[in-house]
Design a protein around this motif. Structure first.
Motif, PDB file in Angstrom:
ATOM      1  N   ARG A  13      49.858  50.896  41.816  1.00 58.77           N
ATOM      2  CA  ARG A  13      50.612  49.646  41.792  1.00 58.77           C
ATOM      3  C   ARG A  13      52.127  49.881  41.924  1.00 58.77           C
ATOM      4  O   ARG A  13      52.874  48.961  42.227  1.00 58.77           O
ATOM      5  N   PHE A  48      51.005  43.928  54.431  1.00 57.68           N
ATOM      6  CA  PHE A  48      50.286  44.351  55.633  1.00 57.68           C
ATOM      7  C   PHE A  48      50.734  43.551  56.853  1.00 57.68           C
ATOM      8  O   PHE A  48      51.311  42.475  56.745  1.00 57.68           O
ATOM      9  N   TRP A  70      40.511  33.197  48.590  1.00 52.45           N
ATOM     10  CA  TRP A  70      39.738  32.517  47.537  1.00 52.45           C
ATOM     11  C   TRP A  70      40.551  32.344  46.257  1.00 52.45           C
ATOM     12  O   TRP A  70      40.027  31.886  45.252  1.00 52.45           O
ATOM     13  N   CYS A  73      45.741  42.415  36.869  1.00 52.88           N
ATOM     14  CA  CYS A  73      44.995  43.670  36.907  1.00 52.88           C
ATOM     15  C   CYS A  73      45.402  44.599  35.773  1.00 52.88           C
ATOM     16  O   CYS A  73      44.601  45.386  35.291  1.00 52.88           O
ATOM     17  N   ASN A 124      54.775  42.174  41.197  1.00 51.51           N
ATOM     18  CA  ASN A 124      54.050  43.312  40.646  1.00 51.51           C
ATOM     19  C   ASN A 124      55.005  44.447  40.231  1.00 51.51           C
ATOM     20  O   ASN A 124      54.593  45.398  39.583  1.00 51.51           O
ATOM     21  N   LEU A 163      33.214  40.846  55.197  1.00 55.76           N
ATOM     22  CA  LEU A 163      34.462  40.683  54.443  1.00 55.76           C
ATOM     23  C   LEU A 163      35.469  41.726  54.914  1.00 55.76           C
ATOM     24  O   LEU A 163      35.213  42.924  54.830  1.00 55.76           O
ATOM     25  N   ASP A 164      36.600  41.271  55.410  1.00 54.02           N
ATOM     26  CA  ASP A 164      37.629  42.154  55.946  1.00 54.02           C
ATOM     27  C   ASP A 164      38.063  43.187  54.892  1.00 54.02           C
ATOM     28  O   ASP A 164      38.374  42.819  53.760  1.00 54.02           O
ATOM     29  N   ILE A 223      40.681  44.611  54.572  1.00 57.17           N
ATOM     30  CA  ILE A 223      42.090  44.488  54.198  1.00 57.17           C
ATOM     31  C   ILE A 223      42.224  43.939  52.773  1.00 57.17           C
ATOM     32  O   ILE A 223      43.140  44.311  52.034  1.00 57.17           O
ATOM     33  N   TYR A 224      41.271  43.086  52.336  1.00 58.96           N
ATOM     34  CA  TYR A 224      41.385  42.511  50.994  1.00 58.96           C
ATOM     35  C   TYR A 224      41.185  43.575  49.928  1.00 58.96           C
ATOM     36  O   TYR A 224      41.881  43.588  48.916  1.00 58.96           O
ATOM     37  N   ASN A 252      41.744  46.813  50.365  1.00 59.32           N
ATOM     38  CA  ASN A 252      42.916  47.686  50.419  1.00 59.32           C
ATOM     39  C   ASN A 252      44.115  47.055  49.715  1.00 59.32           C
ATOM     40  O   ASN A 252      44.831  47.708  48.962  1.00 59.32           O
ATOM     41  N   TYR A 253      44.313  45.770  49.979  1.00 63.61           N
ATOM     42  CA  TYR A 253      45.425  45.044  49.364  1.00 63.61           C
ATOM     43  C   TYR A 253      45.277  45.057  47.841  1.00 63.61           C
ATOM     44  O   TYR A 253      46.233  45.331  47.116  1.00 63.61           O
ATOM     45  N   ALA A 254      44.053  44.786  47.360  1.00 62.29           N
ATOM     46  CA  ALA A 254      43.806  44.775  45.909  1.00 62.29           C
ATOM     47  C   ALA A 254      44.103  46.156  45.313  1.00 62.29           C
ATOM     48  O   ALA A 254      44.698  46.260  44.237  1.00 62.29           O
ATOM     49  N   LEU A 255      43.713  47.223  46.038  1.00 64.62           N
ATOM     50  CA  LEU A 255      43.981  48.580  45.536  1.00 64.62           C
ATOM     51  C   LEU A 255      45.479  48.823  45.393  1.00 64.62           C
ATOM     52  O   LEU A 255      45.937  49.390  44.410  1.00 64.62           O
ATOM     53  N   THR A 256      46.269  48.358  46.391  1.00 71.58           N
ATOM     54  CA  THR A 256      47.716  48.589  46.317  1.00 71.58           C
ATOM     55  C   THR A 256      48.363  47.737  45.228  1.00 71.58           C
ATOM     56  O   THR A 256      49.454  48.036  44.782  1.00 71.58           O
ATOM     57  N   LEU A 257      47.676  46.662  44.804  1.00 69.22           N
ATOM     58  CA  LEU A 257      48.218  45.855  43.707  1.00 69.22           C
ATOM     59  C   LEU A 257      47.812  46.431  42.354  1.00 69.22           C
ATOM     60  O   LEU A 257      48.247  45.941  41.312  1.00 69.22           O
ATOM     61  N   GLY A 258      46.952  47.453  42.364  1.00 67.06           N
ATOM     62  CA  GLY A 258      46.584  48.122  41.119  1.00 67.06           C
ATOM     63  C   GLY A 258      45.199  47.778  40.609  1.00 67.06           C
ATOM     64  O   GLY A 258      44.875  48.089  39.466  1.00 67.06           O
ATOM     65  N   ALA A 259      44.364  47.140  41.432  1.00 69.74           N
ATOM     66  CA  ALA A 259      43.002  46.818  40.994  1.00 69.74           C
ATOM     67  C   ALA A 259      42.163  48.089  41.004  1.00 69.74           C
ATOM     68  O   ALA A 259      42.299  48.915  41.896  1.00 69.74           O
ATOM     69  N   ASP A 296      36.662  40.434  41.429  1.00 66.23           N
ATOM     70  CA  ASP A 296      37.751  39.631  41.984  1.00 66.23           C
ATOM     71  C   ASP A 296      37.749  39.564  43.513  1.00 66.23           C
ATOM     72  O   ASP A 296      38.349  38.663  44.092  1.00 66.23           O
ATOM     73  N   ILE A 297      37.147  40.537  44.172  1.00 65.76           N
ATOM     74  CA  ILE A 297      37.207  40.576  45.634  1.00 65.76           C
ATOM     75  C   ILE A 297      35.824  40.398  46.249  1.00 65.76           C
ATOM     76  O   ILE A 297      35.578  39.431  46.977  1.00 65.76           O
ATOM     77  N   GLY A 351      34.752  36.695  47.499  1.00 69.85           N
ATOM     78  CA  GLY A 351      34.908  36.701  48.947  1.00 69.85           C
ATOM     79  C   GLY A 351      33.602  36.478  49.694  1.00 69.85           C
ATOM     80  O   GLY A 351      33.612  36.079  50.858  1.00 69.85           O
TER      81      GLY A 351
END
Lengths: 272, 294
Positions: free
Chosen positions: A83, A89, A97, A110, A158, B187-188, B190-191, B193-200, B208-209, B213
């Motif tokens: 994080r 991107f 959603w 998170c 974040n 499901l793309d 990218i969602y 990957n994006y969640a991983l970069t946000l710390g999920a 959540d994804i 989704g």
């Protein structure tokens, strides 16, 4: 604007990434790249398409592992996404959603930030990017430019130390792009918090000149030039006409394969 | 940003009628919207069917084809009490009781089938060896009419509830495995990957994804599975069950009672339509984001 201490925030050490194509041919997307980015610097990576700049950024995000070499961020070698390295991107990545506000506070959620506290932070950043009025909207109800604002608000909310942006404004019209560049710079330079590092991938020379403290040009997976941009901020389109900037622009256009003579020949041919 | 109108059909949410939902404060629009939910064409179709039925029953003996009104009356009387059924050996002498039994089995099968089918389907889209192991089984099962397994299940589970439930559950597993696998593959990435970069982390990724989704497509598959489940459950009850709508149909057929059969089918049909409407409501609720802004 790098701080005076000159702390090394990002270090790329002999970084390489190879692929093997379906036909068995080995392709080197990133080839022995070494780079040091001091704390707080706004770095633009520029290069023709296929030069490896996006792959490099994805490796810094931890989404793609290097074939060899290492990436050190704030003294620690990375081995996956985290994080502290937020990413915007090229394509839309905002979760369709989740409502806009839930998207912006997702990173905080998170790591278990209390609901009230994270909502306050999200509201604050939505206000800064000018989207308070669509807080409860679904992402599909927003325009492309608004979605980018949501993504930017989300990575800043974040609180990462490094922000990685992969041609974020490439698909937007000129006016929207200029507005979003301003939004990004305002958040980056925001007083009262540590200035985050930005690594911004683009193929737009003017965009790089308007935004960057330093521009690194890539070609065929390697760094071919490393140019500091000294022009004072805030910059506008007039700044681009200053002789120093024009000189950098010529150099960069050359790296992109648009040499001055090649352009002249093309325009002569067009006129004829 | 109000949620789209909830109506019997998902198309009503996605289609042009949805735009009327935005102006629900306008009384004229509200009437139009209510009409749209009722759907005049569907209503006309039902009325035409009843008219043809009524007309045919005038010319045909009521022993062969009883009229719609008499069937409706029979359904109303038999719903709470049908003493004749106990004479034929049905445990519960009312349509309501047998419908409850059938509905319970469908509900249990839907819960078990959905839990297994969705879990395996989502896993198979993200973990290669799960897919390698499950795909051949599910694809084969999907091509074989499930009913031919019924005699086999009778050997395993006997004539009780377990045999019917496992048959229907198996059917639901196969449908939901396929629809949730396809949803997750579509499901793309990218969602994630994006969640991983946000710390999920991995656990959050599912909650959540992956689930939100894919839920619109999964619920779509669930709705199709439910529609088939009612029929399959009733058919499996034909084979030696002591209760349920299928059992009632079996004894009424044995007693040559077309009026009773039609009344029972009417009750079963109403239950299936209600379930379908419920599924559509769920879809409108959980897939609202997908139809937003269109």
């Amino acid at each position: 604007m790098p701080t005076e201490t000159g702390r090394r925030m990002i270090e790329l050490v002999h970084l390489a990434r190879n692929y093997t194509r379906a036909d068995g041919q080995r392709v080197s997307a990133v080839d022995d790249v070494s780079l040091i980015v001091p704390e707080g610097e706004f770095l633009c990576l520029i290069g023709p398409s296929g030069c490896g700049k996006s792959t490099l950024l994805q490796m810094m995000a931890g989404l793609v592992g290097p074939s060899s070499g290492a990436i050190v961020v704030d003294g620690k070698e990375i081995d996956g996404p985290g994080r502290e390295r937020g990413m915007v991107f090229q394509r839309d990545s905002v979760f369709p959603w989740m409502r806009v506000i839930d998207n912006v506070e997702y990173g905080l959620k998170c790591r278990g930030v209390a609901a009230g506290a994270r909502r306050d932070v999200a509201r604050d950043y939505l206000k800064r990017v000018g989207l308070s009025h669509v807080e409860r909207a679904w992402p599909r109800e927003l325009s492309g430019g608004m979605l980018k604002r949501v993504a930017i608000a989300a990575v800043f909310a974040n609180g990462g130390e490094v922000l990685l942006l992969d041609e974020p404004f490439g698909a937007l019209d000129y006016v929207t792009r200029r507005q979003l560049q301003e939004v990004l710079l305002d958040l980056w330079e925001e007083p009262g918090r540590a200035v985050p590092n930005v690594v911004f991938v683009t193929h737009d020379v003017d965009e790089a000149l308007l935004l960057a403290d330093r521009i690194v040009a890539m070609r065929n997976g390697a760094i071919v030039d490393d140019i500091p941009v000294g022009a004072a901020r805030p910059r506008d389109t007039d700044t681009l006409l200053v002789p120093d900037m024009v000189a950098i622009k010529h150099k960069l256009l050359g790296h992109l394969g648009l040499t001055h003579s090649a352009l002249a020949t093309a325009s002569e041919r067009g006129a004829a | 940003m109000e949620p789209p109108a909830v109506s019997g059909r998902i198309e009503a949410v996605a289609g042009p009628r949805r735009s009327e939902a935005r102006f629900s404060d306008d009384p004229f629009r509200a009437v139009l919207r209510a009409l749209a939910v009722l759907d005049p064409f569907r209503l006309a179709g039902a009325l035409l069917f009843i008219a043809v039925w009524e007309l045919a029953s005038i010319f045909v003996s009521p022993i062969i084809l009883p009229g719609p009104l008499s069937v409706l009356r029979r359904a109303a009387t038999d719903f709470w009490s049908a003493p004749a059924l106990s004479y034929y050996g049905v445990e519960d002498p009312s349509l309501a009781g047998n419908l409850a039994y059938t509905a319970e089995n469908v509900a249990i099968a839907a819960l078990i089938g959905a839990a297994i089918g969705v879990t395996l389907g989502l896993l198979s889209a993200r973990v290669w060896f799960v897919r390698a192991a499950m795909d051949p089984i599910m694809m084969t099962a999907g091509t074989v009419p499930i009913l031919i397994a019924a005699p086999f299940l009778l050997i395993w589970f006997g004539v009780g509830r377990a045999s019917a439930v496992s048959l229907v559950a198996f059917y639901i597993v196969v449908i939901l495995y396929v629809s949730s696998q396809r949803a997750a593959l579509n499901l793309d990435s990218i969602y994630e990957n994006y969640a991983l970069t946000l710390g999920a982390h991995r656990g959050l990724m599912l909650r959540d994804i992956l689930i939100p989704g894919t839920i619109p497509e999964i619920l779509g598959g669930f709705r199709i599975a439910l529609a088939g489940a009612w029929g399959l459950e009733a058919v499996s009850e034909l084979l030696g069950s002591q209760s349920g709508i299928g059992k009632v149909l079996e004894v009424l057929a044995g007693a040559t009672d077309p009026q009773g059969i039609l009344a029972t089918l009417l009750v079963l049909g109403c239950a299936a339509i209600l379930t379908d409407a419920l599924a559509a409501t769920l879809i409108a609720r959980f897939a609202a984001w997908r139809f937003a802004g269109s």
